[in-house]
Design an enzyme around this catalytic site. Structure first.
Site, mmCIF file in Angstrom:
data_model
loop_
_atom_site.group_PDB
_atom_site.id
_atom_site.type_symbol
_atom_site.label_atom_id
_atom_site.label_comp_id
_atom_site.label_asym_id
_atom_site.label_seq_id
_atom_site.Cartn_x
_atom_site.Cartn_y
_atom_site.Cartn_z
ATOM 1 C CE LYS A 70 -1.675 2.630 3.179
ATOM 2 N NZ LYS A 70 -1.556 3.835 2.653
ATOM 3 N N GLY A 87 6.515 4.758 9.110
ATOM 4 C CA GLY A 87 5.606 5.899 9.128
ATOM 5 C C GLY A 87 5.568 6.310 10.590
ATOM 6 C CB SER A 88 3.581 8.720 12.189
ATOM 7 O OG SER A 88 2.073 8.334 12.437
ATOM 8 C CB THR A 89 5.750 7.205 16.801
ATOM 9 O OG1 THR A 89 7.107 7.194 16.631
ATOM 10 C CG2 THR A 89 5.513 6.364 18.340
ATOM 11 N N GLY A 113 1.799 3.900 14.064
ATOM 12 C CA GLY A 113 2.722 2.614 14.292
ATOM 13 C C GLY A 113 2.075 1.861 15.803
ATOM 14 C CD GLU A 130 12.214 3.783 9.807
ATOM 15 O OE1 GLU A 130 11.947 4.614 10.581
ATOM 16 O OE2 GLU A 130 11.811 3.792 8.656
ATOM 17 C CB CYS A 145 12.523 8.607 10.253
ATOM 18 S SG CYS A 145 13.045 7.422 9.185
ATOM 19 C CD GLU A 186 9.576 11.952 13.076
ATOM 20 O OE1 GLU A 186 10.589 11.526 12.158
ATOM 21 O OE2 GLU A 186 8.573 11.465 13.153
#
Length: 483
Positions: A179, A231-233, A236, A253, A287, A386
């Site tokens: 995706k 992607g973003s925490t 995640g 990650e 990142c 971030e």
């Protein structure tokens, strides 16, 4: 002229979408429409997972091929990607603002290199792992492909990150449903075309562009055996919750707020190009970048001036211009986010030494000047959160122990770097940093070594042989020699 696609790559063929919903892509440098593609909905995801399931479960299919046979097919896939590399790089730069000089390497060359690397890693292991038993007999430990993999990738380095997942998954014998992010979908069609040209077995790789809802549906799909997400925490954590409930393997990650620690003997002037790549690469949209620059108080003014001068010297411009070093951000929303952090830094009392606004003459596209803050408190928002844009915070420290404490005082632990004229000293400092990867006088994600985060930066590893292992499940076969 906008580039429009009207189908998905599913089951080795071009398949019409189940709905009329579409994703519109805008060019980062102009804000104009760059193209559009269908948006995958549950029925499309169902079709993609079913195709992957059929390909994986085939009793004479890909997972049963010898590693050497798989390697030959992956090499053909790599050659097809290489042929399309220049156009892939152009499309990525068009969509997310990555300077073309960088995209030509990371997006145009990198994916094929990863395929060839994992083809070789997969083919290198030929003998069984036979372990003598403690009480007689022996055990054969067999790595098996984990199954159908859902690979969800971000927009910042879309093809490089795609093949950090797809290459080891295919080499391990898995089937993949990919995706892409809605911000960068045009380049994904180059991948489908390359897979088709290389004769990749039908259903082995399926591509379903979509947004958050598409991703959530794919992550929880009963036909998926493993999820790999970058992607973003925040996202995640949500994916981890779903996979935990389903007892489904997951690799994550996630975000970072890495420290670039300048020791008191460093000569930044001699390595400034490397320092730029470790702190502001890809317009700050990476990142692992060292966006917290730690500088000794004994040389603080000098180093603030050096970092400020580097940021001011960057050539800002059209991402498709080979001379551009700093291009636009991926979207208007991302530009607004970065500008809100700059405003927060100013209101919190940090000293703006350069940047802070939009470049002169940039009346189109989503540009933000390279921005440097000095006198930053490590507890402030711009030092802890971030930003994902060209914003650096220069933080003073008194001695090496305080530098280490500041570097490790973060919810994240993805990357980092140490700058010194004594590489042994740099290595010793790097060993004590709480991060999954650290550079000394530079930073690189070398494909031969594992890349992964600590703390809120993720779970699991990509790259290296360890990256292949993420797509394998181990089976132990005990053989009793008394029989």
């Amino acid at each position: 002229m906008p580039i429009d696609h009207n189908d998905f790559y599913i089951g080795g063929a071009r398949v019409a979408p189940a709905t009329a919903h579409r994703i519109e892509v805008r060019a980062a440098g102009t804000g104009e429409v760059a193209g559009s593609v269908p948006e995958a909905h549950p029925a499309d995801v169902d079709a993609a997972v079913a195709a992957a399931r059929t390909a994986f479960d085939d009793p004479s299919g890909w997972r049963t091929w010898s590693a050497q046979d798989r390697a030959e097919t992956l090499d053909r896939f790599a050659a097809a990607l290489t042929e399309r590399g220049p156009e892939t790089a152009r499309l990525v730069s068009l969509q997310n603002g990555m300077p073309i000089s960088l995209a030509s390497v990371l997006e145009g060359v990198g994916p094929a290199a990863l395929l060839r690397y994992y083809a070789a890693v997969g083919a290198a292991k030929t003998a069984d792992d036979r372990r003598p038993g403690l009480f007689g007999g022996h055990t054969v430990v067999v790595p098996e492909p984990v199954g159908v993999v859902a690979a969800i990738v971000p927009w910042n380095v879309p093809q490089g990150i795609t093949f950090m997942k797809v290459a080891p998954a295919l080499a391990a014998g898995c089937a993949v449903v990919l995706k892409p992010s809605p911000e960068t979908v045009l380049d994904a069609y180059q991948v489908g075309a390359a897979a088709e040209a290389a004769g990749l077995p039908a259903g082995l790789l399926n591509i379903v562009p979509g947004g958050a809802e598409t991703g959530r549906y794919l992550v929880g799909h009963p036909g998926v055996d493993k999820v790999s997400f970058t992607g973003s925490t925040a996202v995640g954590r949500s994916i981890a919750e779903t996979c935990g409930r389903l007892l489904r393997p997951v690799s994550l990650e996630l975000g970072g707020k890495s420290a670039a620690v300048v020791l008191d003997d460093a000569d930044l002037g001699a390595v400034m190009d490397r320092f730029f790549r470790a702190t502001l690469l890809n317009n700050g949209q990476v990142c692992w970048l060292g966006t917290r620059v730690l500088a000794p108080r004994s040389r603080y003014a000098e180093l603030v001036d050096a970092v400020t001068g580097m940021a001011r010297s960057l050539k800002v411009g059209d991402p498709l211009d080979p001379a551009t070093q700093l291009g636009p951000l991926v979207s208007e929303r991302q530009r607004d986010r970065v500008e809100s952090y700059i405003a927060k830094g100013v209101s919190d009392g940090a000293r703006l030494t350069t940047g802070g606004g939009r470049p002169a003459g940039a009346d189109r596209g989503w540009y933000v000047e390279a921005t440097v803050f000095a006198d930053v408190d490590n507890r402030s928002a711009i030092a802890q959160e971030e930003i994902f844009g060209p914003v650096l915070s220069v933080i003073p420290y008194t001695d090496e122990e305080q530098a280490l404490a500041i570097a490790n005082d973060s919810d994240y632990g993805l990357g980092g770097s140490v700058w010194t004229t004594d590489s042994d000293r740099g290595l010793a400092f790097a060993r004590r940093m709480q991060a999954g990867s650290v550079g000394v006088n530079g930073y690189a994600n070398d494909p031969v070594a594992p890349f992964g985060g600590r703390k809120a930066s993720g779970l699991g590893y990509e790259l290296g042989p360890e990256g292949l292992a993420q797509y394998q499940a181990l089976k132990s076969i005990y053989v009793d020699q008394q029989v």
